[in-house]
Design an enzyme around this catalytic site. Sequence first.
Site, PDB file in Angstrom:
ATOM      1  N   SER A  25     -18.881 -19.535 -11.365  1.00  0.00           N
ATOM      2  CA  SER A  25     -19.091 -18.126 -11.695  1.00  0.00           C
ATOM      3  C   SER A  25     -19.331 -17.298 -10.447  1.00  0.00           C
ATOM      4  O   SER A  25     -19.557 -17.820  -9.364  1.00  0.00           O
ATOM      5  CB  SER A  25     -20.286 -17.972 -12.641  1.00  0.00           C
ATOM      6  N   CYS A  26     -19.315 -15.981 -10.624  1.00  0.00           N
ATOM      7  CA  CYS A  26     -19.536 -15.068  -9.502  1.00  0.00           C
ATOM      8  C   CYS A  26     -21.014 -14.909  -9.175  1.00  0.00           C
ATOM      9  O   CYS A  26     -21.366 -14.205  -8.243  1.00  0.00           O
ATOM     10  CB  CYS A  26     -18.936 -13.701  -9.828  1.00  0.00           C
ATOM     11  N   GLY A  27     -21.875 -15.538  -9.963  1.00  0.00           N
ATOM     12  CA  GLY A  27     -23.303 -15.451  -9.704  1.00  0.00           C
ATOM     13  C   GLY A  27     -24.003 -14.387 -10.536  1.00  0.00           C
ATOM     14  O   GLY A  27     -25.216 -14.275 -10.519  1.00  0.00           O
TER      15      GLY A  27
END
Length: 169
Positions: A25-27
């Site tokens: 994920s992008c965080g």
Amino acid sequence: VDVEIPPLYLCPNAHEKRALLASASCGLCGQREFDAALFDHHPPLAPARRLRLSQVSGLMERMRAEQATFAQTGSTHAAALFDADGALLCAFEDIGRHNALDKAIGHVLEQGLAARAQVLAVSGRISFEIVSKAYRAGIPYLLAVSAPSSFAVDMSRRWGMTLVGYCRD
């Protein structure tokens, strides 16, 4: 020069079982203050001038002409930055699309050309992270060979950016 490094130095605990939790994920997934993280203090970009649709194919062709490694291997991504007149500021290749973009943005920052960068062309798809990097660099136009994600489209609208996918053929 040939260098031989015993495995013990490469991975001292090679005999131990490795347990690693990885995320792609992008965080931002699961973040409680999602809207605040993305929207607070992020005014829309104001491009220096309008990009004409008739310019798009020429810019993509110019980026492709700079892909020497891709021409030989077919296995690299590219990111090219152009000014408002369509002049190439830089183009970089890398096996990773994010790395190619980071190289391009880093180059214009180092060379004092960041304010001139108005159009980003990339050889892959446009994810939220690509939009975010372009936004933070002040680049209002994004062109891509492939598709943008729906989140990338939403964020580009929110940040006043123009996103054009499927820029090929």
